[in-house]
Scaffold this active site. Sequence first.
Site, short mmCIF file in Angstrom:
data_model
loop_
_atom_site.label_atom_id
_atom_site.label_comp_id
_atom_site.label_asym_id
_atom_site.label_seq_id
_atom_site.Cartn_x
_atom_site.Cartn_y
_atom_site.Cartn_z
N CYS A 1 0.87 -1.18 0.00
CA CYS A 1 0.00 0.00 0.00
C CYS A 1 0.91 1.22 0.00
CB CYS A 1 -0.92 0.00 1.21
SG CYS A 1 -1.95 1.49 1.32
N ARG B 1 -9.97 -2.76 -6.23
CA ARG B 1 -10.39 -4.14 -5.98
C ARG B 1 -11.13 -4.22 -4.65
NH1 ARG B 1 -6.10 -9.08 -5.33
NH2 ARG B 1 -5.20 -7.50 -3.96
#
Length: 264
Positions: free
Chosen positions: A73, A202
Site C-alpha cells: 500500500c 479491488r
Amino acid sequence: MPLNFLKMHANGDDFVLIDARGRDNPITAERVRALGDRRRGIGFNQLVVLGDCQESAAQLTFFNADGSSLATCGSATRGAADLLLNESGATSVQVKTARGVQHCLRLEDQSVSVEMGLPSFDWQAIPLARELDSLSLPLPGQPAACSMGNPHCSFFVDDLQALDIATLGPQIERHPLFPQKTNVHFIQVIDRHTIRLRIWERNGAIPLGSGSCSCAAAVNGIRRGVLDSPVQVLCDGGPVTVSWDGQGKVRLAGSVTRVFSGSL
C-alpha cells in the site's frame, strides 16, 4: 492494554497506523473490520501495523477495511515512513513489507518518497487466468496489466469524463481473466510526463487516490511507450509522482497528512 492509533491520509486516500513495536500484534481480521467501519469505527481504506524487524526500522503489514490482507500500500507506506522519519529526525529510513526492504526518503518539500519494489508483467504473477501478453489483454480497449504485489489493469482513454466508472469498474474487477480480481485504472494522458487517473479499487470503491495504482498506471504507460519517467499522476484527491527506469524498482513520492490520533 489500550489500542493506540493514528489516522492519516495521502491526498484523501485514508489509512490507520497501529504501532505494535515492542508488543504482540493486537490486530485480527475481525478487529480490522470493526475499526474500518466508517459509521461504527474509525473508517479507512487500509490499515498498517508496524512491528519489530531486525532488518529495518519496522515490519509493515497491510489490511483492507474488509479484513483481507494485501502485500503493498503506497499511501500507508508513506505514512509509516513519515512517522519513523519524524521519530528519528533522519532524512532516510528503511521499512520491510511483503515485497522486501524498502528505502524511504524525506524530500525537501517534506513529502515522502518510498520504494515500491519491482513490477511484474508475468501472467502467472499478476495473476491472469491463462498465458497472455500482459501489455495488451484481449478485452475491449486492450488494457495493460501488471502486478505491484497486487493485480492492476490499465485502460488508456481519451475522455475520463465520459466514463461511468462505477459501472465499468466492477465488471472488469470481476472478469474471469482475473482469478484474484483486479484494481482497474482509467488513464487519460495529458503529456508524456502527466496523466489524469481515476480508479476502481479491488473489493469495490472509487478512492480519491492509491499509491500502488498510481505506480502501476505509470509503469503500464511507460511500457506502452506513451509516458516517460518521472510521471505526475493526478488522482481525484491530488498528485503523486512515480519514477521508474524501465528495469529497477518503482519509486512513489507524495504528501501525507495526519488527521487525528486516539486510543481504543
